[in-house]
Design a protein around this motif. Sequence first.
Motif, PDB file in Angstrom:
ATOM      1  N   LEU A  89       0.834  -1.198   0.000  1.00  0.00           N
ATOM      2  CA  LEU A  89       0.000   0.000   0.000  1.00  0.00           C
ATOM      3  C   LEU A  89       0.874   1.256   0.000  1.00  0.00           C
ATOM      4  N   ASP A  90       1.921   1.251   0.811  1.00  0.00           N
ATOM      5  CA  ASP A  90       2.821   2.413   0.859  1.00  0.00           C
ATOM      6  C   ASP A  90       3.494   2.664  -0.488  1.00  0.00           C
ATOM      7  N   ALA A  91       3.881   1.599  -1.178  1.00  0.00           N
ATOM      8  CA  ALA A  91       4.512   1.749  -2.493  1.00  0.00           C
ATOM      9  C   ALA A  91       3.524   2.314  -3.498  1.00  0.00           C
ATOM     10  N   ARG A  92       2.273   1.890  -3.414  1.00  0.00           N
ATOM     11  CA  ARG A  92       1.242   2.395  -4.313  1.00  0.00           C
ATOM     12  C   ARG A  92       0.988   3.881  -4.059  1.00  0.00           C
ATOM     13  N   ILE A  93       0.917   4.255  -2.794  1.00  0.00           N
ATOM     14  CA  ILE A  93       0.721   5.668  -2.435  1.00  0.00           C
ATOM     15  C   ILE A  93       1.904   6.490  -2.929  1.00  0.00           C
ATOM     16  N   ARG A  94       3.095   5.987  -2.705  1.00  0.00           N
ATOM     17  CA  ARG A  94       4.306   6.687  -3.150  1.00  0.00           C
ATOM     18  C   ARG A  94       4.283   6.916  -4.665  1.00  0.00           C
ATOM     19  N   SER A  95       3.882   5.913  -5.409  1.00  0.00           N
ATOM     20  CA  SER A  95       3.820   6.021  -6.867  1.00  0.00           C
ATOM     21  C   SER A  95       2.801   7.082  -7.298  1.00  0.00           C
ATOM     22  N   ILE A  96       1.639   7.071  -6.687  1.00  0.00           N
ATOM     23  CA  ILE A  96       0.602   8.052  -7.016  1.00  0.00           C
ATOM     24  C   ILE A  96       1.077   9.460  -6.653  1.00  0.00           C
ATOM     25  N   MET A  97       1.722   9.600  -5.506  1.00  0.00           N
ATOM     26  CA  MET A  97       2.218  10.913  -5.086  1.00  0.00           C
ATOM     27  C   MET A  97       3.355  11.396  -5.992  1.00  0.00           C
ATOM     28  N   GLN A  98       4.157  10.484  -6.487  1.00  0.00           N
ATOM     29  CA  GLN A  98       5.205  10.861  -7.447  1.00  0.00           C
ATOM     30  C   GLN A  98       4.581  11.382  -8.732  1.00  0.00           C
ATOM     31  N   TYR A  99       3.489  10.768  -9.142  1.00  0.00           N
ATOM     32  CA  TYR A  99       2.785  11.240 -10.333  1.00  0.00           C
ATOM     33  C   TYR A  99       2.244  12.654 -10.091  1.00  0.00           C
ATOM     34  N   TRP A 100       1.617  12.863  -8.925  1.00  0.00           N
ATOM     35  CA  TRP A 100       1.123  14.195  -8.580  1.00  0.00           C
ATOM     36  C   TRP A 100       2.255  15.221  -8.652  1.00  0.00           C
ATOM     37  N   GLN A 101       3.356  14.882  -8.013  1.00  0.00           N
ATOM     38  CA  GLN A 101       4.485  15.812  -7.950  1.00  0.00           C
ATOM     39  C   GLN A 101       5.032  16.125  -9.344  1.00  0.00           C
ATOM     40  N   SER A 102       5.096  15.118 -10.202  1.00  0.00           N
ATOM     41  CA  SER A 102       5.634  15.340 -11.546  1.00  0.00           C
ATOM     42  C   SER A 102       4.680  16.153 -12.424  1.00  0.00           C
ATOM     43  N   GLN A 103       3.388  16.085 -12.136  1.00  0.00           N
ATOM     44  CA  GLN A 103       2.402  16.762 -12.972  1.00  0.00           C
ATOM     45  C   GLN A 103       1.956  18.117 -12.431  1.00  0.00           C
ATOM     46  N   ILE A 104       1.912  18.246 -11.087  1.00  0.00           N
ATOM     47  CA  ILE A 104       1.281  19.432 -10.507  1.00  0.00           C
ATOM     48  C   ILE A 104       2.163  20.167  -9.500  1.00  0.00           C
ATOM     49  N   GLY A 105       2.712  19.447  -8.524  1.00  0.00           N
ATOM     50  CA  GLY A 105       3.511  20.169  -7.539  1.00  0.00           C
ATOM     51  C   GLY A 105       3.760  19.390  -6.265  1.00  0.00           C
ATOM     52  N   PRO A 106       4.048  20.121  -5.184  1.00  0.00           N
ATOM     53  CA  PRO A 106       4.436  19.495  -3.915  1.00  0.00           C
ATOM     54  C   PRO A 106       3.364  18.564  -3.348  1.00  0.00           C
ATOM     55  N   VAL A 107       3.839  17.602  -2.573  1.00  0.00           N
ATOM     56  CA  VAL A 107       2.970  16.626  -1.912  1.00  0.00           C
ATOM     57  C   VAL A 107       2.943  16.948  -0.419  1.00  0.00           C
ATOM     58  N   TYR A 108       1.759  16.904   0.163  1.00  0.00           N
ATOM     59  CA  TYR A 108       1.583  17.173   1.590  1.00  0.00           C
ATOM     60  C   TYR A 108       0.965  15.954   2.272  1.00  0.00           C
ATOM     61  N   PRO A 109       1.164  15.829   3.584  1.00  0.00           N
ATOM     62  CA  PRO A 109       0.663  14.635   4.295  1.00  0.00           C
ATOM     63  C   PRO A 109      -0.832  14.367   4.096  1.00  0.00           C
ATOM     64  N   PHE A 110      -1.663  15.400   4.048  1.00  0.00           N
ATOM     65  CA  PHE A 110      -3.103  15.165   3.889  1.00  0.00           C
ATOM     66  C   PHE A 110      -3.416  14.495   2.549  1.00  0.00           C
ATOM     67  N   MET A 111      -2.559  14.702   1.557  1.00  0.00           N
ATOM     68  CA  MET A 111      -2.759  14.075   0.254  1.00  0.00           C
ATOM     69  C   MET A 111      -2.504  12.569   0.353  1.00  0.00           C
ATOM     70  N   ARG A 112      -1.473  12.209   1.086  1.00  0.00           N
ATOM     71  CA  ARG A 112      -1.197  10.782   1.316  1.00  0.00           C
ATOM     72  C   ARG A 112      -2.353  10.143   2.083  1.00  0.00           C
ATOM     73  N   HIS A 113      -2.867  10.875   3.066  1.00  0.00           N
ATOM     74  CA  HIS A 113      -3.973  10.374   3.875  1.00  0.00           C
ATOM     75  C   HIS A 113      -5.202  10.097   2.993  1.00  0.00           C
ATOM     76  N   ASP A 114      -5.562  11.063   2.145  1.00  0.00           N
ATOM     77  CA  ASP A 114      -6.702  10.869   1.237  1.00  0.00           C
ATOM     78  C   ASP A 114      -6.472   9.686   0.309  1.00  0.00           C
ATOM     79  N   THR A 115      -5.277   9.615  -0.253  1.00  0.00           N
ATOM     80  CA  THR A 115      -4.951   8.537  -1.190  1.00  0.00           C
ATOM     81  C   THR A 115      -5.052   7.180  -0.510  1.00  0.00           C
ATOM     82  N   ARG A 116      -4.540   7.083   0.708  1.00  0.00           N
ATOM     83  CA  ARG A 116      -4.640   5.830   1.469  1.00  0.00           C
ATOM     84  C   ARG A 116      -6.110   5.455   1.665  1.00  0.00           C
ATOM     85  N   ALA A 117      -6.937   6.419   2.022  1.00  0.00           N
ATOM     86  CA  ALA A 117      -8.366   6.149   2.242  1.00  0.00           C
ATOM     87  C   ALA A 117      -9.028   5.661   0.957  1.00  0.00           C
ATOM     88  N   TRP A 118      -8.703   6.273  -0.174  1.00  0.00           N
ATOM     89  CA  TRP A 118      -9.299   5.848  -1.442  1.00  0.00           C
ATOM     90  C   TRP A 118      -8.868   4.430  -1.804  1.00  0.00           C
TER      91      TRP A 118
END
Length: 108
Positions: free
Chosen positions: A20-49
């Motif tokens: 699960l952590d690797a999947r979240i990391r991958s999604i957050m890397q995509y966010w960062q490459s496309q839009i910008g910085p990653v914040y903890p609440f984004m990881r939290h939402d992604t984990r919930a989804w």
Amino acid sequence: MPANHNLYVLDSTARALPSLDARIRSIMQYWQSQIGPVYPFMRHDTRAWLNAGIEDDVITQAIYSTTMAPRPSWQYTRAIMRHLQAEGVTTYDQWCTRDIQHRARTRE
């Protein structure tokens, strides 16, 4: 062998699913490459989804859709995900079907 003993047979091509952590990391890397910085609440939402059974590709597609917004933001991604959850969309195939139906309605 006991009657309740479960056997799992894997062929040589079987691979372990990413954690699960690797999947979240991958999604957050995509966010960062496309839009910008990653914040903890984004990881939290992604984990919930992900814990709710939503496929990684659905979240990534929501992020991609966010890149096309006039002001891309995590709030925009959240809104997309909220609509998807309300419609019961959890798989990429469901996303595609929904998108095709939406495009057909807007052409009418």
